[in-house]
Design an enzyme around this catalytic site. Structure first.
Site, PDB file in Angstrom:
ATOM      1  N   HIS A 272      -8.867   0.946   2.218  1.00 18.45           N
ATOM      2  CA  HIS A 272      -8.122   1.779   1.707  1.00 18.45           C
ATOM      3  C   HIS A 272      -8.028   1.430   0.192  1.00 18.45           C
ATOM      4  O   HIS A 272      -7.325   0.801  -0.065  1.00 18.45           O
ATOM      5  CB  HIS A 272      -6.885   2.178   2.194  1.00 18.45           C
ATOM      6  CG  HIS A 272      -6.057   3.466   1.490  1.00 18.45           C
ATOM      7  ND1 HIS A 272      -6.643   4.720   1.726  1.00 18.45           N
ATOM      8  CD2 HIS A 272      -4.863   3.358   0.848  1.00 18.45           C
ATOM      9  CE1 HIS A 272      -5.764   5.303   0.863  1.00 18.45           C
ATOM     10  NE2 HIS A 272      -4.535   4.588   0.534  1.00 18.45           N
ATOM     11  N   ASP A 274      -6.648   2.934  -3.295  1.00 18.82           N
ATOM     12  CA  ASP A 274      -6.082   4.408  -3.927  1.00 18.82           C
ATOM     13  C   ASP A 274      -6.645   4.336  -5.358  1.00 18.82           C
ATOM     14  O   ASP A 274      -7.134   3.511  -6.116  1.00 18.82           O
ATOM     15  CB  ASP A 274      -4.621   3.764  -4.272  1.00 18.82           C
ATOM     16  CG  ASP A 274      -3.740   3.880  -3.004  1.00 18.82           C
ATOM     17  OD1 ASP A 274      -3.728   4.898  -2.319  1.00 18.82           O
ATOM     18  OD2 ASP A 274      -2.782   3.100  -2.966  1.00 18.82           O
ATOM     19  N   ASP A 384      -3.257   7.989   4.243  1.00 19.96           N
ATOM     20  CA  ASP A 384      -2.032   7.599   3.360  1.00 19.96           C
ATOM     21  C   ASP A 384      -1.288   8.662   2.756  1.00 19.96           C
ATOM     22  O   ASP A 384      -0.718   8.385   1.444  1.00 19.96           O
ATOM     23  CB  ASP A 384      -2.527   6.595   2.530  1.00 19.96           C
ATOM     24  CG  ASP A 384      -1.244   5.893   1.721  1.00 19.96           C
ATOM     25  OD1 ASP A 384       0.051   5.723   2.289  1.00 19.96           O
ATOM     26  OD2 ASP A 384      -1.373   5.295   0.450  1.00 19.96           O
ATOM     27  N   HIS A 588      -3.507  11.354  -3.921  1.00 15.54           N
ATOM     28  CA  HIS A 588      -1.999  11.433  -3.076  1.00 15.54           C
ATOM     29  C   HIS A 588      -1.231  10.383  -4.173  1.00 15.54           C
ATOM     30  O   HIS A 588       0.030  10.103  -3.397  1.00 15.54           O
ATOM     31  CB  HIS A 588      -2.455  11.037  -1.812  1.00 15.54           C
ATOM     32  CG  HIS A 588      -2.855   9.873  -1.511  1.00 15.54           C
ATOM     33  ND1 HIS A 588      -4.039   9.707  -0.992  1.00 15.54           N
ATOM     34  CD2 HIS A 588      -2.424   8.635  -1.482  1.00 15.54           C
ATOM     35  CE1 HIS A 588      -4.436   8.367  -0.671  1.00 15.54           C
ATOM     36  NE2 HIS A 588      -3.232   7.737  -0.701  1.00 15.54           N
TER      37      HIS A 588
END
Length: 1023
Positions: A272, A274, A384, A588
């Site tokens: 993951h 970001d 997330d 996000h």
């Protein structure tokens, strides 16, 4: 098996105490593992030379090769934060290492990327210091390679010391495969024994639930402890001749299998990453290079390894900046090892963007995956995100995704989610198969305690044996490493652990679907009981997001009209480029306000550019739809509902504007006038709908709804409240419940003046000091014909760790309030009867919130603020916050926001709250000149009025246009669409703009049926 080296030789004392000191033994097992681990790279040599190129920008390899390099020694300090260095390394492989794998050991106390033979080869991060250089050395060869150093850690700064980066270590190491294998055989079993009596604390961050994890079978645990201790007796890590006997003991233990029924874990590699967070967006490209090159390299050495990777945007930056790596990714995708998933442009926030933005996330994401990898994703992969809107199941299905994955709700602070596998049903009844990985993380480490917790924590084990496990370093990227893959190789079916197999995402969901008929159904939004400050933090980015969404939809409407009338219009690629910029900034950790300051400097500049570009292009297109010659200002309605309101043209003149849907309007006379009166107590604003009494502090003492005679206010409203806003954790993310206990009303001197004393508009301005160093100016406005009292507020905000709310105590009560959410509305409690009710003390909304009784209610409109709270009859909107982490300057400066109070007869459905709030938030556009024929009539009208035409846009393939509409109040609707141009065909479609079914067309009219809250997309062809 008993070995002679393991006998007591008649020593009764030894026999008496053998195996009766488990804590001593476990420490011994740990020390033995450490000794074995050191044997993996016992042979080491220094490199021949290190040369350093001074700090540079983030540049390409070709540019790096042209840099000026100078000799440097280990220990050389690097920095500051975000600086880039390139290191050129020459090393000689010892002749005695022939036939061995040769590794680089590197430590710059930062992130770095190995460039070998001109290719990005592997990331080198804190915790990942080793990279293979040669699979089998000839011995005596000279190696030359580069390392690109990024002066930041996986999570931005190196703690509080931004100067801690240095060339700490660089050497060649000889890899010992036998020691590697011995170590992992032993340590996997050691970890299993160490978890024989696990704790019951949840592994999710701060979660309220606990999992009663069963202890390891006592007989099996006893054998593990005994036999691992025997291994320590048998083997000496420094004497290879003792290893075979010990390995045979380990082989017997590793052969112990589960029974016929066991938890089935599907393991999938993951990183993951970001798209921005504690690092600027520009660094994400290099983080992707480091993570992705590592994954590809591991696939070469581990053919079973599979790696799931979402976010089309991250693929694009690799495609543009490292085409060689991108080619390797595509090759691995073709073999089934690399798994493109997710179907969205980025992993977006799912509370704040409007529904059309989510449509574009899916449209551009799915089109990219299909074009690049030959398939659309069937799974919305968004692990997330800080809550999930109730319309997402419908939007997902319309984009070809019937499966959904997240993990974040395991962080809930009030209640624990009841299921890990379930059907998620949205507002319109659409369902998708949803799964929360029960390890409560998307950054699995493959530690055996975590694998066992995964199995014990699975809340739907009575309905399905299957659950998903995501392993690999994440958030800052990184992904899986060799230690994780070696662990999984040994734990495929080991007694005391779940059965584990690496599979694809689709294979897992196919297995899960076989048990789907047994799963429960969860209705409506998935509200995260945490991170409620994200509805407000970094308010200017949220305002710009709203402005960009409105501007792009107006541009697309204008472009569609122009194309239908064969006038010049922007190319589809130009509009898509603007949308893509907006979509990236809906990631996000960007739009929620949880990133560092550098992210917002860029986001504000980019979004301001999108807004200005969309406005300029819209004006240019509308200009081609006007008649030539001089003319005054003409209002244009870019919305699907008719409007009649007071509006101010660019020259500052007020007009009563009347406009049909999607058409130019006109200024018209209106008999009604606003009255403005004042006395020592305050002011009275009145029209035919409302009479507002406002005191000289700016509080609304009374708001009388004249058609019903009802008083709106239960107590003075429009009061500003300051809260001490010091969350225990995650400042930018959170508003903690005890902040509500610190509420204090703003007091002090207020100045006031009448700006407009009646006629078409009445305005009174109030100004006051706010907090320690802030200032607020507010214009309270009432227009002729308006049913709401408007508040235009500007704030020079200088407060830290303080929140600002505006409060309206209203004269009606209901157990639930209603909030606009994307393409619909969601009810939430106004009480705290249960823990889940109490958790919703701050909730997200779009343009309105409403509390009402069957015959009377009050709506609170907002043009760019999203954090609402309703408790009892207190209707409140959070205007600003002042967190200092991770951005110490968050929200300092000037802010503008508009909100309005709308009392109404009946409930919000009967009162057209949806349409009125939309028109409040999106004023008319003004163009210079007289409208031509394309604008003199509605391009499209829908009836009944509860059907909202949200989007009119050119089709992506250039053939006709796309219409997206939705039923807005939750009833069945027989819809009539009347077009303003000739049409030849209408098809039902989806977000991806596939033609599905033809609809009957009668002249310029088309009809269809909508279920409650249904979103419909149609393809339309002109003649």
């Amino acid at each position: 098996m008993i070995d002679d080296t393991d006998r007591d030789d008649g020593n009764a004392a030894v026999a008496r105490i053998r195996g009766r000191y488990p804590q001593y033994t476990r420490r011994r097992l740990q020390r033995f593992a450490e000794r074995l681990q050191r044997r993996i790279h016992s042979d080491r040599v220094k490199v021949t030379s290190l040369e350093l190129a001074c700090p540079t920008d983030r540049i390409s390899l070709a540019e790096a090769l042209e840099l000026d390099y100078r000799p440097v020694e280990l220990g050389q300090p690097l920095g500051p934060l975000w600086a880039t260095y390139w290191v050129r390394i020459v090393a000689e492989v010892p002749a005695g290492w022939a036939g061995s794998r040769v590794d680089l050991y590197w430590d710059s106390r930062s992130e770095a990327l190995l460039w070998l033979d001109g290719r990005s080869t592997q990331g080198l991060n804190p915790g990942r210091h080793v990279a293979p250089l040669i699979a089998s050395a000839r011995g005596g060869e000279t190696l030359s390679f580069l390392v690109e150093v990024a002066c930041n850690g996986l999570f931005g700064a190196f703690g509080s010391d931004t100067q801690a980066y240095a060339l700490a270590a660089c050497e060649l190491r000889r890899f010992d495969p036998e020691a590697w294998s011995f170590y992992f055989d032993y340590d996997v079993l050691r970890q299993l024994e160490a978890d024989r009596d696990p704790s019951t604390k949840s592994r999710a961050y701060g979660a309220v639930g606990e999992t009663a994890q069963p202890a390891l079978d006592r007989t099996w645990a006893g054998r593990l402890l005994h036999d691992l201790n025997r291994v320590c007796n048998i083997a000496d890590p420094d004497d290879r001749a003792t290893w075979p006997a010990a390995r045979s003991v380990l082989d017997e233990l590793l052969a112990a299998r589960n029974g016929g029924v066991a938890h089935e874990m599907t393991a999938i590699g993951h990183a993951h990453l970001d798209t921005a967070w504690l690092w600027p967006l520009a660094e994400t490209r290099r983080k992707a290079q480091r993570s992705f090159s590592t994954a590809v390299a591991l696939m070469e050495r581990y053919p079973d390894f599979k790696f799931a990777c979402s976010q089309a945007y991250q693929y694009v930056v690799i495609e543009q900046n490292d085409p060689d790596l991108f080619a390797r990714i595509r090759a691995k995708a073709a073999t089934g090892q690399w798994l493109p998933i997710g179907g969205s442009w980025v992993e977006p926030d799912c509370n704040l963007p409007w529904g059309e933005s989510i449509c574009r996330q899916f449209l551009y994401g799915q089109r990219y995956f299909e074009r690049t990898f030959g398939a659309r994703s069937t799974v919305f992969w968004n692990p997330d995100v800080f809550g999930y809107d109730a319309q997402l199941p419908q939007l997902m299905r319309s984009a070809g995704m019937v499966r959904f994955l997240t993990q974040k709700l395991s962080w809930n602070k009030f209640t624990s989610p009841p299921h890990h596998s379930f059907h998620w049903r949205g507002l319109d009844g659409s369902t998708v198969l949803a799964h929360f990985p029960p390890a409560d993380t998307y950054n699995g480490s493959t530690q055996l305690a975590e694998l066992r917790y995964h199995a014990a924590n699975y809340k739907d084990a009575d309905r399905s044996p299957d659950a998903l496990y995501l392993f690999g370093y994440g958030d800052g990227g990184g992904g899986a490493d060799e230690t994780m893959l070696e662990t999984l190789q040994r734990t495929k079916d080991l007694q005391g652990l779940p059965r584990i197999q690496i599979r694809t995402v689709d294979e897992f969901f196919d297995r899960l679907a076989m048990s789907a008929e047994n799963f429960a159904t969860i209705e409506g939004e998935l509200y995260l009981e945490y991170h409620r400050g994200t509805y407000t933090t970094q308010a200017e980015v949220k305002r710009l997001n709203r402005a960009c969404e409105a501007g792009l939809q107006a541009l697309e409407f204008a472009a569609t009209v122009a194309a239908a009338w064969q006038r010049p219009s922007p190319a589809a690629q130009e509009i898509e480029a603007l949308w893509r910029t907006l979509l990236v900034n809906q990631f996000h950790d960007i739009i929620p306000g949880s990133s560092i300051g550098e992210v917002y400097e860029r986001a504000e500049a980019e979004l301001a550019g999108v807004e200005a570009d969309a406005r300029r292009r819209t004006q240019a297109v509308l200009g081609t739809l006007c008649e030539s010659g001089d003319g005054g200002w003409t209002p244009v309605n870019t919305l699907g509902s008719a409007r009649a309101e007071i509006a101010c043209d660019p020259d500052g003149t007020l007009h009563h504007v009347v406009a049909a849907p999607f058409a130019a309007g006109e200024t018209a006379a209106i008999d009604e006038r606003v009255g403005v009166a004042s006395d020592a107590d305050g002011f009275v604003l009145s029209n035919a709908q409302l009479e507002a009494r406002i005191d000289r502090t700016g509080h609304v003492r009374s708001l009388l709804h004249l058609p019903t005679g009802r008083e709106t206010m239960a107590a003075p409203g429009g009061r500003f409240l300051l809260l001490e806003d010091r969350p225990l954790d995650f400042e930018a993310w959170d508003i903690d419940p005890f902040a509500l206990e610190t509420t204090r009303e703003v007091s002090g001197e207020v100045t006031c003046e009448v700006l407009l004393d009646g006629g078409l508009r009445g305005e009174i301005r109030f100004a006051r000091k706010l907090g320690r160093a802030s200032h607020l100016s507010q214009v309270i406005r009432l227009d002729a014909g308006a049913g709401y009292l408007a508040f235009e507020t500007t704030v020079d905000w200088q407060e830290r760790r303080t929140a600002l709310k505006v409060m309206f105590p209203v004269a009606c009560r209901s157990p639930n309030a209603t909030f606009e959410t994307m393409f619909g509305a969601t009810e939430r409690p106004t009480h705290a009867n249960t823990d889940a009710d109490a958790a919703q003390y701050e909730v997200p909304g779009h343009r309105w919130a409403d509390i009402g009784e069957p015959d009377f209610g009050v709506s609170l409109f907002s043009d760019c603020r999203h954090g609402y709270s309703v408790f009892g009859n207190q209707l409140a909107l959070t205007l600003l916050r002042g967190p200092i982490s991770p951005d110490p300057q968050a929200d300092l400066g000037q802010h503008r926001m508009g909100y309005a109070l709308y009392p109404h007869a009946g409930d919000w459905r009967a009162a057209d709250t949806v349409g009125r709030a939309l028109r409040f938030a999106r004023p008319v556009l003004w163009i210079k000149g007289r409208p031509g024929e394309p604008l003199r009539q509605s391009f499209l009208k829908a009836s009944p009025s509860n059907v909202v035409i949200d989007t009119i846009k050119p089709a992506e393939d250039g053939e006709g246009w796309v219409v997206r509409l939705y039923e807005s109040i939750g009833v069945h609707a027989a819809v009539t669409l009347a077009f303003g141009v000739d049409i030849s065909a209408v098809w039902t479609s989806n977000i991806l703009e596939d033609r599905i079914d033809a609809l009957p067309v009668e002249g310029r009219v088309c009809r269809l049926q909508l279920r409650p809250f249904q979103i419909a997309t149609m393809r339309v062809s002109g003649v």
